[in-house]
Design a protein around this motif. Structure first.
Motif, short mmCIF file in Angstrom:
data_model
loop_
_atom_site.label_atom_id
_atom_site.label_comp_id
_atom_site.label_asym_id
_atom_site.label_seq_id
_atom_site.Cartn_x
_atom_site.Cartn_y
_atom_site.Cartn_z
N TYR A 11 0.71 -1.15 0.14
CA TYR A 11 -0.02 0.01 -0.02
C TYR A 11 0.86 1.35 0.06
O TYR A 11 0.35 2.43 -0.33
CB TYR A 11 -0.73 -0.11 1.18
CG TYR A 11 -1.92 -1.21 1.24
CD1 TYR A 11 -2.79 -1.19 0.01
CD2 TYR A 11 -1.89 -1.99 2.32
CE1 TYR A 11 -3.59 -2.26 0.10
CE2 TYR A 11 -2.95 -3.03 2.47
CZ TYR A 11 -3.66 -3.09 1.17
OH TYR A 11 -4.67 -4.26 1.13
N HIS A 14 0.65 4.80 -2.64
CA HIS A 14 -0.39 4.42 -3.64
C HIS A 14 -1.69 5.01 -3.37
O HIS A 14 -2.04 5.28 -2.16
CB HIS A 14 -0.65 2.91 -3.71
CG HIS A 14 0.52 2.07 -4.59
ND1 HIS A 14 0.50 2.04 -5.74
CD2 HIS A 14 1.49 1.35 -3.99
CE1 HIS A 14 1.61 1.43 -6.17
NE2 HIS A 14 2.08 0.84 -4.85
N SER A 15 -2.26 5.48 -4.40
CA SER A 15 -3.51 6.30 -4.48
C SER A 15 -4.83 5.67 -3.74
O SER A 15 -5.09 4.37 -4.21
CB SER A 15 -3.87 6.94 -5.55
OG SER A 15 -2.59 7.79 -6.17
N HIS A 17 -8.37 5.22 -4.87
CA HIS A 17 -9.04 5.56 -6.35
C HIS A 17 -10.16 5.57 -6.40
O HIS A 17 -11.00 6.11 -7.42
CB HIS A 17 -8.53 4.56 -7.07
CG HIS A 17 -9.14 2.97 -6.54
ND1 HIS A 17 -8.64 2.20 -5.89
CD2 HIS A 17 -10.22 2.59 -6.89
CE1 HIS A 17 -9.09 1.21 -5.51
NE2 HIS A 17 -10.31 1.23 -6.21
N PHE A 30 -2.85 -1.37 -6.14
CA PHE A 30 -1.64 -0.81 -6.54
C PHE A 30 -1.08 -1.55 -7.82
O PHE A 30 0.18 -1.57 -8.22
CB PHE A 30 -0.58 -1.07 -5.41
CG PHE A 30 -0.78 -2.43 -4.86
CD1 PHE A 30 -0.30 -3.42 -5.22
CD2 PHE A 30 -1.35 -2.56 -3.34
CE1 PHE A 30 -0.20 -4.80 -4.54
CE2 PHE A 30 -1.36 -3.78 -2.92
CZ PHE A 30 -0.92 -5.12 -3.66
N HIS A 33 -4.52 0.74 -10.34
CA HIS A 33 -4.67 2.19 -9.78
C HIS A 33 -6.13 2.63 -9.96
O HIS A 33 -6.14 3.90 -9.79
CB HIS A 33 -3.37 3.13 -10.05
CG HIS A 33 -2.17 2.65 -9.97
ND1 HIS A 33 -1.60 2.42 -8.44
CD2 HIS A 33 -1.18 2.20 -10.79
CE1 HIS A 33 -0.35 1.94 -8.63
NE2 HIS A 33 -0.17 1.74 -9.97
N LYS A 120 -2.91 10.02 -1.13
CA LYS A 120 -2.15 8.94 -1.16
C LYS A 120 -1.82 8.10 0.31
O LYS A 120 -1.98 9.01 1.19
CB LYS A 120 -0.58 9.15 -1.81
CG LYS A 120 -0.68 9.41 -3.14
CD LYS A 120 0.70 9.38 -3.74
CE LYS A 120 0.83 9.28 -5.33
NZ LYS A 120 2.35 9.07 -5.85
#
Length: 127
Positions: A11, A14-15, A17, A30, A33, A120
Protein backbone atom coordinates in the motif's frame (compact mmCIF):
# COMPACT_ATOMS: atom_id res chain seq x y z
CA UNK A 1 2.61 -7.96 4.49
CA UNK A 2 0.78 -5.44 2.26
CA UNK A 3 1.20 -2.74 4.91
CA UNK A 4 4.89 -3.44 5.40
CA UNK A 5 5.80 -4.17 1.76
CA UNK A 6 7.84 -7.20 2.84
CA UNK A 7 6.76 -9.19 -0.26
CA UNK A 8 7.95 -6.43 -2.59
CA UNK A 9 4.55 -4.80 -3.09
CA UNK A 10 1.94 -3.12 -0.95
CA UNK A 11 0.00 0.00 0.00
CA UNK A 12 2.85 2.46 0.58
CA UNK A 13 2.69 5.47 -1.76
CA UNK A 14 -0.43 4.31 -3.60
CA UNK A 15 -3.53 6.34 -4.31
CA UNK A 16 -7.06 6.21 -3.04
CA UNK A 17 -8.88 5.49 -6.31
CA UNK A 18 -12.54 5.85 -5.34
CA UNK A 19 -14.32 8.16 -2.92
CA UNK A 20 -18.12 8.30 -2.93
CA UNK A 21 -19.39 10.74 -0.28
CA UNK A 22 -22.03 9.18 1.92
CA UNK A 23 -20.85 5.64 1.09
CA UNK A 24 -17.15 4.71 1.21
CA UNK A 25 -13.50 5.33 0.43
CA UNK A 26 -11.79 2.62 -1.63
CA UNK A 27 -8.10 1.89 -2.13
CA UNK A 28 -5.60 -0.90 -2.50
CA UNK A 29 -5.37 -1.30 -6.27
CA UNK A 30 -1.61 -0.96 -6.53
CA UNK A 31 -1.62 -2.91 -9.82
CA UNK A 32 -3.77 -0.71 -12.10
CA UNK A 33 -4.57 2.17 -9.73
CA UNK A 34 -8.17 2.42 -10.96
CA UNK A 35 -10.12 -0.23 -9.07
CA UNK A 36 -9.84 -2.95 -11.73
CA UNK A 37 -6.68 -4.55 -10.35
CA UNK A 38 -5.26 -5.84 -7.13
CA UNK A 39 -3.07 -8.58 -5.80
CA UNK A 40 -2.83 -10.56 -2.61
CA UNK A 41 -0.01 -12.36 -0.88
CA UNK A 42 -2.02 -15.56 -1.56
CA UNK A 43 -2.26 -15.08 -5.34
CA UNK A 44 -4.74 -13.18 -7.51
CA UNK A 45 -7.67 -13.71 -5.08
CA UNK A 46 -8.49 -15.31 -1.76
CA UNK A 47 -11.68 -16.68 -0.23
CA UNK A 48 -14.08 -14.81 2.03
CA UNK A 49 -13.07 -15.51 5.62
CA UNK A 50 -16.36 -14.92 7.43
CA UNK A 51 -19.17 -12.45 7.77
CA UNK A 52 -19.09 -12.16 11.57
CA UNK A 53 -18.70 -8.39 11.66
CA UNK A 54 -21.30 -5.95 10.37
CA UNK A 55 -21.06 -2.72 8.42
CA UNK A 56 -23.06 -0.99 11.14
CA UNK A 57 -21.21 2.29 11.55
CA UNK A 58 -18.93 4.73 9.75
CA UNK A 59 -15.27 3.70 9.75
CA UNK A 60 -15.69 -0.03 9.13
CA UNK A 61 -12.79 -1.56 7.15
CA UNK A 62 -14.01 -4.10 4.63
CA UNK A 63 -12.68 -6.09 1.72
CA UNK A 64 -13.72 -4.80 -1.70
CA UNK A 65 -14.58 -7.59 -4.11
CA UNK A 66 -16.25 -8.55 -7.38
CA UNK A 67 -18.36 -11.34 -5.88
CA UNK A 68 -17.88 -14.31 -3.57
CA UNK A 69 -14.27 -15.30 -2.87
CA UNK A 70 -12.69 -12.58 -5.04
CA UNK A 71 -10.82 -10.65 -2.35
CA UNK A 72 -7.44 -9.16 -3.20
CA UNK A 73 -5.59 -6.08 -1.97
CA UNK A 74 -8.53 -3.70 -2.37
CA UNK A 75 -10.44 -2.56 0.67
CA UNK A 76 -12.85 0.15 1.65
CA UNK A 77 -13.69 2.30 4.64
CA UNK A 78 -17.37 3.02 5.14
CA UNK A 79 -18.39 6.61 5.80
CA UNK A 80 -21.92 5.65 6.87
CA UNK A 81 -23.55 2.46 8.18
CA UNK A 82 -23.70 0.15 5.11
CA UNK A 83 -25.89 -2.88 5.93
CA UNK A 84 -26.25 -3.74 2.21
CA UNK A 85 -22.61 -4.94 2.36
CA UNK A 86 -23.31 -7.45 5.16
CA UNK A 87 -22.95 -11.02 3.90
CA UNK A 88 -21.23 -9.82 0.71
CA UNK A 89 -18.09 -8.02 1.85
CA UNK A 90 -15.89 -9.20 4.73
CA UNK A 91 -15.60 -6.54 7.43
CA UNK A 92 -12.29 -6.94 9.25
CA UNK A 93 -11.79 -3.88 11.42
CA UNK A 94 -12.70 -0.29 12.15
CA UNK A 95 -11.07 3.10 12.37
CA UNK A 96 -10.37 3.80 16.03
CA UNK A 97 -8.11 6.82 15.65
CA UNK A 98 -7.99 9.30 12.79
CA UNK A 99 -11.70 9.58 12.02
CA UNK A 100 -11.04 13.21 11.09
CA UNK A 101 -8.74 11.97 8.28
CA UNK A 102 -11.53 9.75 6.95
CA UNK A 103 -13.81 12.81 6.85
CA UNK A 104 -11.16 14.87 5.05
CA UNK A 105 -10.72 12.14 2.42
CA UNK A 106 -14.49 11.76 2.04
CA UNK A 107 -14.67 15.51 1.30
CA UNK A 108 -12.49 14.85 -1.79
CA UNK A 109 -15.14 12.52 -3.21
CA UNK A 110 -17.41 13.05 -6.18
CA UNK A 111 -20.70 11.53 -7.29
CA UNK A 112 -18.78 9.54 -9.95
CA UNK A 113 -16.29 8.29 -7.35
CA UNK A 114 -13.11 9.84 -8.76
CA UNK A 115 -11.41 11.90 -6.06
CA UNK A 116 -11.25 15.63 -6.80
CA UNK A 117 -7.60 15.70 -5.68
CA UNK A 118 -4.88 13.08 -5.39
CA UNK A 119 -4.87 11.28 -2.06
CA UNK A 120 -2.13 8.76 -1.24
CA UNK A 121 -1.21 6.33 1.50
CA UNK A 122 2.18 7.76 2.46
CA UNK A 123 2.90 5.92 5.68
CA UNK A 124 1.68 2.47 6.61
CA UNK A 125 2.88 -0.43 8.63
CA UNK A 126 1.97 -3.03 11.17
CA UNK A 127 0.95 -2.27 14.73
Amino acid sequence: ALCTGEKGFGYHNHSVHRVVPGYWIQMGDFVRHDGTGGKSIYGPHFEDENFNHKHDQPGVLSMANKGPNTNNSQFLITTVPAPWLDGKNVAFGKVVDGVEVVKLVEALGTKEGKPSKECKVCLCGQI
